[in-house]
Design a protein around this motif. Structure first.
Motif, PDB file in Angstrom:
ATOM      1  N   CYS A 586      46.388  44.234  58.474  1.00  0.00           N
ATOM      2  CA  CYS A 586      45.522  45.070  59.314  1.00  0.00           C
ATOM      3  C   CYS A 586      44.278  44.309  59.755  1.00  0.00           C
ATOM      4  O   CYS A 586      43.800  44.489  60.881  1.00  0.00           O
ATOM      5  CB  CYS A 586      45.147  46.351  58.576  1.00  0.00           C
ATOM      6  SG  CYS A 586      44.249  46.098  57.039  1.00  0.00           S
ATOM      7  N   ARG A 587      43.757  43.436  58.901  1.00  0.00           N
ATOM      8  CA  ARG A 587      42.561  42.676  59.271  1.00  0.00           C
ATOM      9  C   ARG A 587      42.877  41.700  60.404  1.00  0.00           C
ATOM     10  O   ARG A 587      42.101  41.563  61.356  1.00  0.00           O
ATOM     11  CB  ARG A 587      42.030  41.919  58.050  1.00  0.00           C
ATOM     12  CG  ARG A 587      40.767  41.123  58.336  1.00  0.00           C
ATOM     13  CD  ARG A 587      40.213  40.491  57.069  1.00  0.00           C
ATOM     14  NE  ARG A 587      39.817  41.508  56.099  1.00  0.00           N
ATOM     15  CZ  ARG A 587      39.337  41.225  54.897  1.00  0.00           C
ATOM     16  NH1 ARG A 587      39.215  39.964  54.512  1.00  0.00           N
ATOM     17  NH2 ARG A 587      38.985  42.200  54.075  1.00  0.00           N
ATOM     18  N   GLU A 588      44.027  41.040  60.318  1.00  0.00           N
ATOM     19  CA  GLU A 588      44.422  40.099  61.370  1.00  0.00           C
ATOM     20  C   GLU A 588      44.623  40.825  62.695  1.00  0.00           C
ATOM     21  O   GLU A 588      44.217  40.341  63.753  1.00  0.00           O
ATOM     22  CB  GLU A 588      45.717  39.385  60.955  1.00  0.00           C
ATOM     23  CG  GLU A 588      46.124  38.256  61.878  1.00  0.00           C
ATOM     24  CD  GLU A 588      47.414  37.585  61.445  1.00  0.00           C
ATOM     25  OE1 GLU A 588      47.841  36.632  62.130  1.00  0.00           O
ATOM     26  OE2 GLU A 588      48.010  38.013  60.440  1.00  0.00           O
ATOM     27  N   ALA A 589      45.235  42.014  62.643  1.00  0.00           N
ATOM     28  CA  ALA A 589      45.443  42.796  63.867  1.00  0.00           C
ATOM     29  C   ALA A 589      44.108  43.229  64.471  1.00  0.00           C
ATOM     30  O   ALA A 589      43.931  43.211  65.697  1.00  0.00           O
ATOM     31  CB  ALA A 589      46.313  44.012  63.568  1.00  0.00           C
ATOM     32  N   ALA A 590      43.159  43.611  63.619  1.00  0.00           N
ATOM     33  CA  ALA A 590      41.841  44.021  64.117  1.00  0.00           C
ATOM     34  C   ALA A 590      41.126  42.851  64.787  1.00  0.00           C
ATOM     35  O   ALA A 590      40.453  43.025  65.816  1.00  0.00           O
ATOM     36  CB  ALA A 590      41.005  44.571  62.965  1.00  0.00           C
ATOM     37  N   GLU A 591      41.267  41.654  64.223  1.00  0.00           N
ATOM     38  CA  GLU A 591      40.657  40.467  64.834  1.00  0.00           C
ATOM     39  C   GLU A 591      41.293  40.165  66.189  1.00  0.00           C
ATOM     40  O   GLU A 591      40.609  39.777  67.146  1.00  0.00           O
ATOM     41  CB  GLU A 591      40.808  39.273  63.891  1.00  0.00           C
ATOM     42  CG  GLU A 591      39.961  39.382  62.629  1.00  0.00           C
ATOM     43  CD  GLU A 591      40.282  38.299  61.616  1.00  0.00           C
ATOM     44  OE1 GLU A 591      41.249  37.530  61.848  1.00  0.00           O
ATOM     45  OE2 GLU A 591      39.577  38.216  60.593  1.00  0.00           O
TER      46      GLU A 591
END
Length: 609
Positions: A586-591
């Motif tokens: 989820c963090r990678e997608a948000a970035e």
């Protein structure tokens, strides 16, 4: 084999007798605390007597403190019914799993597996029956993705088949978890994120060798060699099988080398935003004089089967415009005009072609085209097309039946009466020139058929009044997807070795995904469109491809609003990030979403809301 969180060590004791398996059994408690559980002392003695290691006070979130990375790598790690203890909620248990997976990554062998058994419903995957609401589950696949793991298998945890096993540890007590309907989740390492660096490509342009920088969205797809002799890729297998079948009906000549990647001029009839435009490397663009002198050798892009002179007269393309070939038709046309095609011989051109398009599971910015071109006597063109299609039908039917045991439906539908909505592939083919038929392949779950090819006739392509050119263009990638049951075109281009391992020596089989139930992350983006400008949605989708590295699976227009008084237009799109072959947290997608917002503001001139 490493076992974590053993309660009474009965699971470890059941495994320790397996031949060739060295068991390292651990628990979080001290030896004194563990021995108080029913049967634990007996299991520990059995483990030690069999040569297994028993280690106490092991924190599953700090494995490298107990097993030095690089010196101790495990082929399998088991964690049955993990729990924070007492009445910990789903959030606490998600955090436990997140730390556990990060810890596993430090001590797991490269090809190793992580097995996690959960009670029915906890995992939050479609395998759970009944399935909990997402927010009330442990979201195990998304949690594992954050540490670089993908779910590669899930199957029932059959406690009754494990001799001597007794589940314990429910709420930190010597009580059993409810194991009815429990599932074992098997995780493997994902391929690492792609680090795409700029790539230059050399190609022939007329009589001159030039180089250009490959568009970033295509960097991992250029020169992959799927059609080369030593390739076992299903795209090549299908091409070779089709060629073999066609050679039984026609004299056949393969033309796959020396086909330039770059074309000059603007493709007539093709939307500007559907093409990948290329700037040659500095100092390499041919001068106007050089270009005009080499026109005989250059490949231009008039409509196939239409009056070339008329197209040129209506607006000759600028010699300094270059684009990646969106079709092999221009090469075929250039060869026809040079008299390179022998009447009666079926000429087969094949290679990758490049088209900017919207994001869908079946819309591809690059695919492998197989173009069949045949010069026949005027009046026989319809029967020749029928022969071509019948041959293609026979080959694809045999392939699909061998793969799935089911005979597909293959139909030739007249373009003039085609009632279904055109796919991106079919719609682009219509831009290239008049189409006579659509070739449709129907398989489960879509027996009505997907367009995988088109046929054309070019009655005025040759100067001879007695000969006519007929052609059939096939999308080999779409054929591979339909025949092998591949639901997402991106899987054809994966760098994960597990894809090609399913097609040994080019044998076609039904594809089984090695990444199950990949998590998806939904983000919305709203912006004002520049005044007086038409919004380029294809460019919007292409930016999403580039920024995410093909991690965007869907873009949907959610709202279009025009401000009263000013007339300003606002658009809201829903962007769904999901990978088909590697871990996406989820963090990678948000970035990615943040970068996407910056890019559309910079390149499309929109004003973010």
């Amino acid at each position: 084999v490493l076992l974590l969180g053993e309660g009474n060590f009965s699971f470890a004791a059941a495994l320790c007798g397996a031949p060739g398996t060295h068991v390292v059994a651990t628990c979080y408690e001290s030896e004194e605390e563990a021995a108080e559980r029913g049967g634990a002392a007996r299991s520990i003695r059995r483990l030690r007597d069999s040569g297994a290691e028993v280690v106490f006070s092991v924190d599953c979130t700090k494995l490298k403190e107990h097993f030095l990375p690089g010196k101790r790598e495990f082929d399998r790690i088991y964690f049955n019914f993990p729990h924070c203890g007492r009445k910990a909620g789903v959030v606490k248990n998600r955090e436990l799993l997140a730390c556990f997976f990060h810890s596993c990554a430090e001590v797991l062998a490269e090809q190793g597996e992580v097995h996690v058994a959960l009670c029915n419903g906890q995992g939050g995957t479609p395998a759970d029956q009944p399935r909990r609401e997402w927010h009330n589950s442990w979201q195990i696949v998304a949690v594992a993705a954050g540490a670089g793991f993908i779910l590669s298998d899930v199957h029932p945890f059959k406690a009754e088949t494990i001799h001597g096993y007794k589940c314990t540890g429910y709420r930190s007590q010597d009580k059993s978890f409810c194991v009815e309907g429990a599932l074992n989740h098997v995780f493997t390492r994902s391929t690492p994120p792609l680090c795409l660096t700029p790539v230059s490509c050399n190609t022939q342009l007329g009589s001159q060798k030039v180089s250009f920088q490959v568009p970033q969205v295509l960097v991992d797809k250029i020169n992959r060699g799927f059609l080369e002799v030593n390739s076992s890729h299903p795209v090549r297998t299908i091409k070779e099988k089709l060629s073999a079948g066609l050679s039984q009906a026609f004299p056949l000549q393969n033309i796959s080398s020396c086909l330039p990647l770059l074309l000059q001029g603007h493709p007539s009839g093709v939307c500007h935003s559907d093409v990948f435009w290329i700037a040659l490397s500095p100092g390499e663009a041919p001068s106007t004089e050089e270009t005009s002198q080499g026109l005989a050798n250059a490949v231009w892009f008039p409509h196939f089967g239409q009056d070339t002179d008329r197209n040129v007269g209506e607006g000759y393309p600028s010699p300094k415009q270059f684009h990646l070939r969106p079709s092999l038709l221009p090469q075929a046309q250039a060869m026809i005009q040079k008299g390179a095609f022998s009447p009666g011989t079926l000429h087969v051109l094949s290679g990758p072609v490049f088209r900017q398009c919207r994001i869908t599971p079946h819309s591809m910015p690059v695919f492998h085209e197989m173009l069949l071109v045949l010069t026949v006597s005027r009046g026989t063109e319809n029967s020749c097309i029928q022969m071509l299609v019948e041959n293609i039908k026979a080959t694809t039917s045999a392939l699909h039946q061998a793969v799935s045991g089911v005979k597909p439906s293959i139909s030739l539908q007249e373009a003039a009466s085609f009632g279904a909505e055109l796919s991106d592939f079919a719609a682009f083919e219509c831009q290239l020139g008049e189409i006579q038929h659509f070739i449709c392949l129907g398989t489960d779950p879509d027996p009505s058929g997907s367009c995988v090819g088109v046929t054309r006739t070019a009655p005025d392509e040759l100067k001879s009044s007695e000969l006519v050119v007929v052609s059939a263009s096939l999308n080999l990638d779409l054929l591979a997807m339909l025949l092998c049951g591949i639901s997402d075109w991106r899987m054809l281009w994966t760098s994960d070795r597990r894809f090609l391992q399913q097609f040994p020596e080019g044998e076609l089989r039904l594809f089984k995904s090695f990444s199950l139930y990949p998590p998806s992350y939904v983000h919305d983006v709203s912006f004002w469109v520049p005044d007086g400008e038409e919004f380029d949605e294809v460019a919007f989708h292409t930016l999403a491809r580039r920024v995410s590295g093909e991690m965007v699976v869907s873009i949907q227009l959610r709202d279009s609003f025009q401000q009263p008084g000013t007339g300003r237009r606002s658009l809201c799109y829903r962007v769904t990030f999901q990978s088909c072959d590697r871990a996406l947290g989820c963090r990678e997608a948000a970035e990615m979403q943040l970068r996407f917002r910056e890019e559309i503001q910079q390149h499309l001139g929109v004003t973010l809301r």
